[in-house]
Write a protein that holds these residues in place. Sequence first.
Motif, PDB file in Angstrom:
ATOM      1  N   LYS A 114       4.378  17.842  14.784  1.00 11.81           N
ATOM      2  CA  LYS A 114       3.030  17.416  14.409  1.00 11.81           C
ATOM      3  C   LYS A 114       2.533  16.272  15.280  1.00 11.81           C
ATOM      4  CE  LYS A 114       3.559  18.898   9.605  1.00 11.81           C
ATOM      5  NZ  LYS A 114       3.586  18.471   8.183  1.00 11.81           N
ATOM      6  N   ARG A 115       3.480  15.527  15.808  1.00 13.52           N
ATOM      7  CA  ARG A 115       3.089  14.428  16.681  1.00 13.52           C
ATOM      8  C   ARG A 115       3.298  14.817  18.140  1.00 13.52           C
ATOM      9  NH1 ARG A 115       6.794  10.022  13.897  1.00 13.52           N
ATOM     10  NH2 ARG A 115       8.022  11.894  13.543  1.00 13.52           N
ATOM     11  N   GLU A 116       2.795  13.960  19.020  1.00 11.83           N
ATOM     12  CA  GLU A 116       2.900  14.250  20.452  1.00 11.83           C
ATOM     13  C   GLU A 116       4.357  14.310  20.886  1.00 11.83           C
ATOM     14  OE1 GLU A 116       1.442  12.410  24.746  1.00 11.83           O
ATOM     15  OE2 GLU A 116       0.509  11.733  22.877  1.00 11.83           O
ATOM     16  N   GLU A 117       5.178  13.409  20.323  1.00 12.76           N
ATOM     17  CA  GLU A 117       6.603  13.401  20.634  1.00 12.76           C
ATOM     18  C   GLU A 117       7.331  14.258  19.610  1.00 12.76           C
ATOM     19  OE1 GLU A 117       8.181  11.904  23.175  1.00 12.76           O
ATOM     20  OE2 GLU A 117       6.310  11.181  24.028  1.00 12.76           O
ATOM     21  N   LEU A 118       8.197  15.160  20.072  1.00 12.52           N
ATOM     22  CA  LEU A 118       9.009  15.946  19.151  1.00 12.52           C
ATOM     23  C   LEU A 118       9.984  15.019  18.433  1.00 12.52           C
ATOM     24  CD1 LEU A 118       9.927  19.179  21.126  1.00 12.52           C
ATOM     25  CD2 LEU A 118       8.653  19.052  19.014  1.00 12.52           C
ATOM     26  N   SER A 119      10.131  15.218  17.132  1.00 10.62           N
ATOM     27  CA  SER A 119      11.092  14.418  16.379  1.00 10.62           C
ATOM     28  C   SER A 119      11.911  15.331  15.484  1.00 10.62           C
ATOM     29  CB  SER A 119      10.372  13.358  15.537  1.00 10.62           C
ATOM     30  OG  SER A 119       9.520  13.970  14.582  1.00 10.62           O
ATOM     31  N   PHE A 120      13.097  14.877  15.160  1.00 10.95           N
ATOM     32  CA  PHE A 120      14.014  15.657  14.333  1.00 10.95           C
ATOM     33  C   PHE A 120      14.287  14.885  13.050  1.00 10.95           C
ATOM     34  CE2 PHE A 120      14.723  17.048  18.655  1.00 10.95           C
ATOM     35  CZ  PHE A 120      14.912  18.420  18.546  1.00 10.95           C
ATOM     36  N   THR A 121      13.936  15.495  11.927  1.00 16.69           N
ATOM     37  CA  THR A 121      14.206  14.889  10.634  1.00 16.69           C
ATOM     38  C   THR A 121      15.404  15.587  10.000  1.00 16.69           C
ATOM     39  OG1 THR A 121      12.628  16.422   9.615  1.00 16.69           O
ATOM     40  CG2 THR A 121      11.801  14.246  10.263  1.00 16.69           C
ATOM     41  N   PRO A 122      16.144  14.891   9.126  1.00 21.24           N
ATOM     42  CA  PRO A 122      17.315  15.515   8.512  1.00 21.24           C
ATOM     43  C   PRO A 122      16.930  16.637   7.560  1.00 21.24           C
ATOM     44  CG  PRO A 122      16.889  13.374   7.540  1.00 21.24           C
ATOM     45  CD  PRO A 122      15.967  13.497   8.710  1.00 21.24           C
ATOM     46  N   TRP A 123      17.768  17.631   7.469  1.00 21.42           N
ATOM     47  CA  TRP A 123      17.536  18.746   6.563  1.00 21.42           C
ATOM     48  C   TRP A 123      17.524  18.222   5.129  1.00 21.42           C
ATOM     49  CZ3 TRP A 123      15.867  23.538   6.600  1.00 21.42           C
ATOM     50  CH2 TRP A 123      16.116  24.364   5.498  1.00 21.42           C
ATOM     51  N   TYR A 130      17.669  18.820  11.783  1.00 16.85           N
ATOM     52  CA  TYR A 130      19.109  18.710  12.037  1.00 16.85           C
ATOM     53  C   TYR A 130      19.854  18.540  10.719  1.00 16.85           C
ATOM     54  CZ  TYR A 130      19.197  13.622  11.194  1.00 16.85           C
ATOM     55  OH  TYR A 130      19.127  12.369  10.615  1.00 16.85           O
ATOM     56  N   LEU A 131      21.146  18.815  10.760  1.00 12.48           N
ATOM     57  CA  LEU A 131      22.016  18.541   9.622  1.00 12.48           C
ATOM     58  C   LEU A 131      23.420  18.265  10.121  1.00 12.48           C
ATOM     59  CD1 LEU A 131      23.033  21.681   7.543  1.00 12.48           C
ATOM     60  CD2 LEU A 131      22.403  21.758   9.954  1.00 12.48           C
ATOM     61  N   ASP A 132      24.198  17.569   9.308  1.00 14.76           N
ATOM     62  CA  ASP A 132      25.576  17.213   9.636  1.00 14.76           C
ATOM     63  C   ASP A 132      26.538  18.082   8.852  1.00 14.76           C
ATOM     64  OD1 ASP A 132      24.513  15.217  11.208  1.00 14.76           O
ATOM     65  OD2 ASP A 132      24.817  13.632   9.725  1.00 14.76           O
ATOM     66  N   ILE A 133      27.554  18.573   9.543  1.00 12.29           N
ATOM     67  CA  ILE A 133      28.663  19.284   8.901  1.00 12.29           C
ATOM     68  C   ILE A 133      29.952  18.706   9.478  1.00 12.29           C
ATOM     69  CG2 ILE A 133      29.810  21.487   8.495  1.00 12.29           C
ATOM     70  CD1 ILE A 133      27.155  22.872   8.822  1.00 12.29           C
ATOM     71  N   GLY A 134      30.722  18.025   8.644  1.00  6.61           N
ATOM     72  CA  GLY A 134      31.946  17.401   9.133  1.00  6.61           C
ATOM     73  C   GLY A 134      31.641  16.382  10.208  1.00  6.61           C
ATOM     74  N   ASN A 135      32.331  16.511  11.340  1.00  9.38           N
ATOM     75  CA  ASN A 135      32.143  15.565  12.446  1.00  9.38           C
ATOM     76  C   ASN A 135      31.145  16.065  13.487  1.00  9.38           C
ATOM     77  OD1 ASN A 135      33.840  17.640  13.282  1.00  9.38           O
ATOM     78  ND2 ASN A 135      35.021  16.349  14.679  1.00  9.38           N
ATOM     79  N   VAL A 136      30.288  17.015  13.074  1.00 13.01           N
ATOM     80  CA  VAL A 136      29.329  17.616  14.005  1.00 13.01           C
ATOM     81  C   VAL A 136      27.914  17.465  13.460  1.00 13.01           C
ATOM     82  CG1 VAL A 136      28.564  19.773  15.052  1.00 13.01           C
ATOM     83  CG2 VAL A 136      31.000  19.243  14.952  1.00 13.01           C
ATOM     84  N   ARG A 137      26.974  17.130  14.343  1.00  9.08           N
ATOM     85  CA  ARG A 137      25.552  17.097  14.007  1.00  9.08           C
ATOM     86  C   ARG A 137      24.871  18.230  14.771  1.00  9.08           C
ATOM     87  NH1 ARG A 137      22.816  11.503  13.860  1.00  9.08           N
ATOM     88  NH2 ARG A 137      23.693  11.706  11.771  1.00  9.08           N
ATOM     89  N   PRO A 165      25.713   6.494  13.966  1.00  9.95           N
ATOM     90  CA  PRO A 165      26.713   5.427  13.940  1.00  9.95           C
ATOM     91  C   PRO A 165      28.156   5.927  13.910  1.00  9.95           C
ATOM     92  CG  PRO A 165      25.652   5.656  11.798  1.00  9.95           C
ATOM     93  CD  PRO A 165      24.881   6.515  12.751  1.00  9.95           C
ATOM     94  N   ASP A 166      28.379   7.137  13.388  1.00  6.00           N
ATOM     95  CA  ASP A 166      29.740   7.677  13.295  1.00  6.00           C
ATOM     96  C   ASP A 166      30.165   8.409  14.569  1.00  6.00           C
ATOM     97  OD1 ASP A 166      29.878   6.730  10.673  1.00  6.00           O
ATOM     98  OD2 ASP A 166      29.019   8.588   9.866  1.00  6.00           O
ATOM     99  N   GLY A 167      29.261   8.498  15.541  1.00  5.58           N
ATOM    100  CA  GLY A 167      29.600   9.166  16.794  1.00  5.58           C
ATOM    101  C   GLY A 167      29.883  10.646  16.625  1.00  5.58           C
ATOM    102  N   LYS A 168      29.083  11.304  15.793  1.00  7.99           N
ATOM    103  CA  LYS A 168      29.302  12.737  15.578  1.00  7.99           C
ATOM    104  C   LYS A 168      29.028  13.525  16.856  1.00  7.99           C
ATOM    105  CE  LYS A 168      28.125  12.717  10.655  1.00  7.99           C
ATOM    106  NZ  LYS A 168      29.485  13.047  10.184  1.00  7.99           N
ATOM    107  N   THR A 169      29.786  14.573  17.066  1.00  8.33           N
ATOM    108  CA  THR A 169      29.566  15.474  18.197  1.00  8.33           C
ATOM    109  C   THR A 169      28.233  16.187  18.005  1.00  8.33           C
ATOM    110  OG1 THR A 169      31.927  15.788  18.561  1.00  8.33           O
ATOM    111  CG2 THR A 169      30.450  17.494  19.413  1.00  8.33           C
ATOM    112  N   THR A 170      27.424  16.223  19.057  1.00  8.12           N
ATOM    113  CA  THR A 170      26.076  16.768  18.958  1.00  8.12           C
ATOM    114  C   THR A 170      25.997  18.188  19.507  1.00  8.12           C
ATOM    115  OG1 THR A 170      25.094  14.569  19.141  1.00  8.12           O
ATOM    116  CG2 THR A 170      23.678  16.437  19.635  1.00  8.12           C
ATOM    117  N   VAL A 171      25.455  19.082  18.702  1.00  6.97           N
ATOM    118  CA  VAL A 171      25.213  20.466  19.093  1.00  6.97           C
ATOM    119  C   VAL A 171      23.707  20.701  19.058  1.00  6.97           C
ATOM    120  CG1 VAL A 171      25.506  22.889  18.440  1.00  6.97           C
ATOM    121  CG2 VAL A 171      27.437  21.298  18.237  1.00  6.97           C
ATOM    122  N   LEU A 172      23.170  21.304  20.095  1.00 10.89           N
ATOM    123  CA  LEU A 172      21.770  21.751  20.075  1.00 10.89           C
ATOM    124  C   LEU A 172      21.769  23.270  20.044  1.00 10.89           C
ATOM    125  CD1 LEU A 172      18.729  21.321  20.162  1.00 10.89           C
ATOM    126  CD2 LEU A 172      18.869  21.265  22.660  1.00 10.89           C
TER     127      LEU A 172
END
Length: 422
Positions: A114-123, A130-137, A165-172
């Motif tokens: 909705k804004r000029e910059e894409l943003s990701f809100t939590p599920w 985005y959402l977190d499962i275990g040590n993966v985001r 802050p937990d340093g979760k592994t990031t998946v896109l």
Amino acid sequence: MRFIHVADVHLGYQQYNLPDRFDDFGLAFERAIQYGVKHHVDAVLIAGDLFNKATLEPLAFIQAADTLGQARQAGIPVIAVEGNHDQARWRDQASWMEVLAHEGYLTLLNPDAKREELSFTPWDGSGGGYLDIGNVRIFGLPWLGAAAAPLMTNIAGGIRTVPNPDGKTTVLLTHAGVEGEMPQVPGCLTYAQLEPLRHCVDYLALGHLHKQFARDGWAHNPGSLEVCGMNERNWDKGLYDVTVGDTGTITARHVKLPYRPFHSETFPVDTYASPSELLRTLGDALQGWKRNWRIDGQKPVVEIRLTGVLQFEYSDLDRETMKALIKAKVGSLHEEIDTTKLKLRGLDLAEAEIASPEDLERSVLRAFAESHSRYAPCADAWASVMLEVKKLALTDTSPEAILATLQTRIDGFDAEAADGNH
């Protein structure tokens, strides 16, 4: 954490207008989900094109719901993004992927645009990026087509702005192709255009291209689960089995899954003076080829490509008799006779080269439609529509009128599909 990464399932694709092929695509998806259930994975990731088209037949939705229900029953969450085949058309209120998400079969990720910059809100249970499962985001990005390239820096920025802050592994998880892997497919990103993501994404889970590939142990594309065209017959079909260790170490292994066999052979015709001689020799050749083909107890799809100079009248070349011979010798599910490279006696030109300009243009457009699983079942009709749109454009017809004409034709296809004609 351990997850499987699948893409390009194309449920609902009744290839060659055969119910068996409709079932094959459903069975391929079921095999993938059952693999995840058997190996007790923590999640299933679907990188777009779960469905073959936005206008869905009820049986295709039932296939999806029944198979996704197996994952739900096993307590395995399914996370997905929409591919170009899944997205609702402009006149639709919602896509069938959104229906599956509403019914709790999967989590459908989408950034806030909705804004000029894409943003990701939590599920939040009904929407989010985005959402977190275990040590993966897991971040999700649907098919953006040509709009994706200029947005890569914004997408990377949106991912980096989410606290981790937990340093979760990031998946896109995204539906996007990489240029150079399948040169005939337009609308792909160059690898350089993906570079902004390298600094904020640990595993890039791709879809869109039906060919499996991986780059730099970072970008992974599992390919489609079934053969969507003869050009895919020798490609491995399957999924990625991915494990993320406690220290963030990623191990991705491509797992090959079964699919219906497709075979294509070249048959030179230069030495056969009559149709009967050609058929007799083709029958012998088929018996020899069959011994070397992978069939695995399934009826194969077979293509015979005729080459060389035909020594008798082209009108005496009976394709239907040839197809019947293939079925009798091989026990095939479907047969194709390709004569585009065949030359006629006295003319040093292939069949495709002697067509009129109008026929040649139609042939090119038909081939383009056939290269896309969404349009292949109605390739001839789509070629006619493209020619019609071209004529309208050349006569200075207004864009609104062209769009209306195109929508009318699409609605006609949908109606015929509902009646079982395509």
